[in-house]
Design a protein around this motif. Structure first.
Motif, short mmCIF file in Angstrom:
data_model
loop_
_atom_site.label_atom_id
_atom_site.label_comp_id
_atom_site.label_asym_id
_atom_site.label_seq_id
_atom_site.Cartn_x
_atom_site.Cartn_y
_atom_site.Cartn_z
N LEU A 465 0.82 -1.21 0.00
CA LEU A 465 0.00 0.00 0.00
C LEU A 465 0.86 1.27 0.00
CD1 LEU A 465 -2.90 -0.82 2.50
CD2 LEU A 465 -3.11 -0.42 0.05
N PHE A 466 1.94 1.26 0.78
CA PHE A 466 2.72 2.49 0.96
C PHE A 466 3.72 2.72 -0.17
CE2 PHE A 466 6.11 5.09 2.84
CZ PHE A 466 5.36 6.12 3.36
N PHE A 467 4.44 1.68 -0.58
CA PHE A 467 5.49 1.85 -1.59
C PHE A 467 4.94 2.40 -2.91
CE2 PHE A 467 8.20 0.22 -5.03
CZ PHE A 467 9.40 0.84 -4.69
N GLN A 473 4.00 8.63 -7.06
CA GLN A 473 3.94 10.09 -6.95
C GLN A 473 5.25 10.73 -7.40
OE1 GLN A 473 3.12 11.56 -3.01
NE2 GLN A 473 2.50 13.57 -3.74
N TRP A 474 6.35 10.10 -7.05
CA TRP A 474 7.65 10.62 -7.48
C TRP A 474 7.80 10.53 -9.00
CZ3 TRP A 474 12.09 8.75 -9.88
CH2 TRP A 474 13.21 9.57 -9.80
N MET A 475 7.33 9.42 -9.58
CA MET A 475 7.40 9.25 -11.03
C MET A 475 6.58 10.31 -11.75
SD MET A 475 9.39 6.78 -12.06
CE MET A 475 8.75 6.72 -13.73
N GLN A 476 5.41 10.63 -11.20
CA GLN A 476 4.55 11.64 -11.83
C GLN A 476 5.15 13.03 -11.73
OE1 GLN A 476 0.72 11.07 -10.01
NE2 GLN A 476 0.50 9.00 -10.80
N GLN A 477 5.91 13.28 -10.67
CA GLN A 477 6.55 14.59 -10.52
C GLN A 477 7.82 14.71 -11.34
OE1 GLN A 477 7.10 14.83 -6.28
NE2 GLN A 477 4.97 15.41 -5.88
N HIS A 478 8.36 13.57 -11.78
CA HIS A 478 9.58 13.56 -12.59
C HIS A 478 9.32 12.69 -13.83
CE1 HIS A 478 10.82 14.31 -8.41
NE2 HIS A 478 11.78 15.07 -8.93
N SER A 494 7.44 4.39 -17.80
CA SER A 494 6.90 5.53 -17.05
C SER A 494 5.44 5.29 -16.66
CB SER A 494 7.01 6.81 -17.89
OG SER A 494 8.36 7.15 -18.11
N VAL A 495 4.64 4.77 -17.59
CA VAL A 495 3.23 4.49 -17.30
C VAL A 495 3.10 3.37 -16.27
CG1 VAL A 495 1.07 3.62 -18.25
CG2 VAL A 495 2.38 5.33 -19.52
N LEU A 496 3.86 2.30 -16.45
CA LEU A 496 3.77 1.17 -15.53
C LEU A 496 4.16 1.57 -14.11
CD1 LEU A 496 5.25 -1.76 -17.69
CD2 LEU A 496 2.85 -1.18 -17.29
N LEU A 497 5.23 2.33 -13.98
CA LEU A 497 5.70 2.73 -12.66
C LEU A 497 4.95 3.91 -12.08
CD1 LEU A 497 9.58 2.34 -13.19
CD2 LEU A 497 7.99 0.75 -12.06
N SER A 498 4.04 4.50 -12.86
CA SER A 498 3.21 5.62 -12.37
C SER A 498 1.80 5.16 -12.03
CB SER A 498 3.14 6.73 -13.43
OG SER A 498 4.42 7.24 -13.72
N THR A 499 1.46 3.91 -12.29
CA THR A 499 0.12 3.38 -12.05
C THR A 499 0.10 2.65 -10.72
OG1 THR A 499 -0.15 3.11 -14.45
CG2 THR A 499 -1.77 2.04 -13.02
N THR A 500 -0.43 3.28 -9.71
CA THR A 500 -0.37 2.72 -8.35
C THR A 500 -1.03 1.35 -8.23
OG1 THR A 500 -2.38 3.98 -7.83
CG2 THR A 500 -0.28 4.96 -7.18
N ILE A 501 -2.19 1.18 -8.88
CA ILE A 501 -2.89 -0.10 -8.71
C ILE A 501 -2.12 -1.24 -9.37
CG2 ILE A 501 -5.15 0.96 -8.49
CD1 ILE A 501 -5.75 0.32 -11.35
N VAL A 503 1.39 -1.28 -9.68
CA VAL A 503 2.57 -1.51 -8.82
C VAL A 503 2.15 -2.21 -7.53
CG1 VAL A 503 4.44 -0.40 -7.53
CG2 VAL A 503 3.81 0.45 -9.80
N GLY A 504 1.09 -1.71 -6.90
CA GLY A 504 0.63 -2.30 -5.64
C GLY A 504 0.11 -3.72 -5.81
#
Length: 578
Positions: A465-467, A473-478, A494-501, A503-504
């Motif tokens: 949940l946390f990671f 969020q960091w990926m979206q800001q950079h 970039s898309v894969l690592l920016s999609t929380t559901i 990654v989680g």
């Protein structure tokens, strides 16, 4: 010795007969419980003059859930607040919802469920639109654009989203019609579902905060009223007068607050904003004014029939498709969890394997259609309408078919979609605070199956949940941080690592299947009982009166032996694997 054996044999036979009678008694008792207090069962056909009001009730329930999606989607598409096309997108969503719902209820899983747009797809959509090539130009540049240039600006993005949705849904269609759903659920455990579904709501908190912050007083009042109606006054009956032949006028009551808490809240707060607008308490141009987007209504056409490719034919990229798979997986698991619940609510037997397979396959087909039509979203089982069945005790398949027809008709009336775009932003923000919270809670409810005293489980829950919140969020800001020299690969990662559901969900699935733990500790025993996809290994064909048979063509299917091998047909028989 022989006499002793014979007596044992008789005793065994007697015990077997007793067990058989007990099983039959339990089965009959369960069947009676399923049909208890239901007004209209799944196969019942109420008269048309009752079916239409019941269907309109489901339609209103659906509208309350679907209207919030464009408020997040259209700004990300770089669409102006006053663009009449915002109403067109809502009309398209309603139109496609009607088509897919009718197919699902009539030929799909055949349960009385409504299929429509879902917030689960918004997370990957926002991740895709956060890529550098899809970010909106600065306001000054957008204001300098002509009307045609601004239209092409958002339609270009819509085509990218539509292509990603349509192609990713092929995965859902394939796992449904090939019967792969059961095998997939062996690795999708409760500790996979918790982060996948919960992060949908947690990721969107920023959008809820930004919308509510436009007027916190109105937003908090909206949240308060929705809580009051849906939780505190849920059992309060609303009186109304009816006329019955030979009985005259009578006073009856129904659960107004239980059925329409969202619509009541919107109506009251919208009316309050109208009063504040007329009295000029809200200054000109304030987002809480009811005339802030009046142009959307006046510029919209009265009638418009949505059609595939209306915004241009979808474009397809690897990054978009892989990112959108996260939404497809989340919707698949969520829909399957609703099937046994709906079946029990409407007095039907548990859904067989072929109905579940077909339901997921049709849902994939519906998401493909939603992508081709340009709704900017996919399709999923509406939990709100599932709840409406439990409240009204009306589980008739025919009622949902009528509701689907109403949706198709209303989707053609473009002015109707434009009306909902005029809902003041703070009212929508207040609704977001409740709706996103409920989605998060629905995901967390899967924790009921696992042992929360286990440090292993707590570790998996915490990190999954946390990671993703930290990384995404960091990926979206950079957005330009990944630079491999291959543009397509950069966009995909970039898309894969920016999609929380995504990654989680992947993190929860990987850790739960790799870190040692007992089946009971992981919640697999309770989960398998809840999500049973097993079927009798008997090769006998079920009787023609089965609830989940097709409405037409069953005799022809039964005459063909090969149909027993297709996992999506009512004649399918699961065979034991050696």
């Amino acid at each position: 010795m022989e006499n002793h054996s014979l007596s044992d044999l008789h005793a065994t036979e007697a015990q077997n007969d007793h067990n058989h009678e007990q099983e039959n008694g339990e089965k009959q008792s369960n069947d009676e419980k399923r049909g208890a207090s239901i007004l209209y069962g799944i196969d019942d056909i109420p008269p048309w003059y009752l079916s239409i009001p019941m269907a309109f009730q489901h339609y209103l329930t659906m509208i309350g859930a679907i209207v919030s999606i464009p408020f997040i989607l259209t700004p990300a598409l770089c669409m102006s607040d006053e663009d009449p096309a915002r109403g067109l997108i809502i009309s398209t969503m309603i139109f496609v919802t009607g088509i897919v719902t009718y197919i699902q209820v009539t030929w799909g899983c055949r349960l009385p469920i409504v299929q429509g747009g879902t917030i689960s797809f918004l997370v990957p959509v926002l991740a895709i639109l956060n890529l550098p090539q899809w970010k909106c130009p600065n306001p000054d540049k957008m204001n300098a654009m002509s009307s045609d240039e601004r239209t092409e600006l958002w339609q270009l993005r819509m085509r990218e989203i539509s292509g990603a949705i349509a192609v990713s849904a092929i995965f859902q269609l394939v796992i449904g019609f090939t019967g792969f759903v059961g095998k997939l659920l062996k690795i999708i455990t409760p500790l996979t579902i918790v982060p996948t579904v919960s992060l949908v709501g947690l990721t969107l908190f920023k959008h809820a905060g930004e919308t509510a912050a436009k007027h916190w007083g109105i937003a908090v009042s909206t949240t308060f009223l929705l809580t009051l109606f849906s939780q505190v006054m849920v059992d309060v009956q609303f009186p109304f007068i009816v006329y019955r032949k030979n009985e005259g006028f009578q006073i009856r009551s129904f659960g107004l607050f239980k059925l329409f808490p969202v619509l009541l809240t919107i109506s009251i707060m919208w009316s309050l904003c109208a009063i504040l607008t007329v009295t000029n308490v809200l200054e000109e141009g304030h987002p809480a004014r009811t005339d802030a987007r009046l142009r959307v209504l006046t510029d919209s056409a009265w009638f418009y029939i949505p059609y595939p490719g209306q915004f241009g034919w979808p474009t397809v990229t690897v990054a978009g498709v892989l990112g959108m798979l996260a939404g497809v997986l989340a919707c698949t698991v969520e829909s399957i969890s609703y099937y046994p619940t709906v079946s029990q609510m409407c007095g039907a037997p548990p859904p067989p394997l072929h109905a579940i397979n077909r339901g997921i396959g049709i849902e994939g087909l519906g998401t493909i259609l939603a992508g081709l039509w340009g709704s900017g979203n996919g399709t999923n089982t509406f939990g709100e309408n599932v709840g409406a069945i439990g409240v009204t005790k009306i589980g008739s398949r025919r009622v949902i078919q009528w509701a689907a027809l109403i949706m198709i008709l209303q989707g053609v009336i473009n002015k109707f979609g434009a009306v909902f775009i005029m809902i003041p932003d703070p009212v929508v923000g207040g609704l977001f605070c409740v709706m996103f919270g409920m989605i998060t809670a629905f995901g967390l409810s899967a924790l009921q199956y696992v042992d929360l005293r286990s440090s292993r489980n707590l570790y998996i829950i915490g990190i999954s949940l946390f990671f993703p919140l930290v990384l995404c969020q960091w990926m979206q800001q950079h957005p330009g941080v990944i630079n491999t020299g291959i543009k397509e690969l950069d966009s995909t990662l970039s898309v894969l690592l920016s999609t929380t559901i995504l990654v989680g969900g992947c993190l929860g699935c990987l850790l739960d299947n790799l870190i040692p733990g007992t089946k009971e500790e992981r919640g697999l025993i309770a989960w398998e009982k809840e999500m049973s996809l097993k079927q009798s290994e008997s090769t006998e064909i079920e009787p023609a009166s089965s609830t989940f048979d097709f409405p037409l063509g069953m005799d022809a299917l039964r005459r063909c032996k090969w149909t027993t091998y297709l996992p999506f047909l009512p004649t399918y028989k699961q065979r034991k694997t050696k």
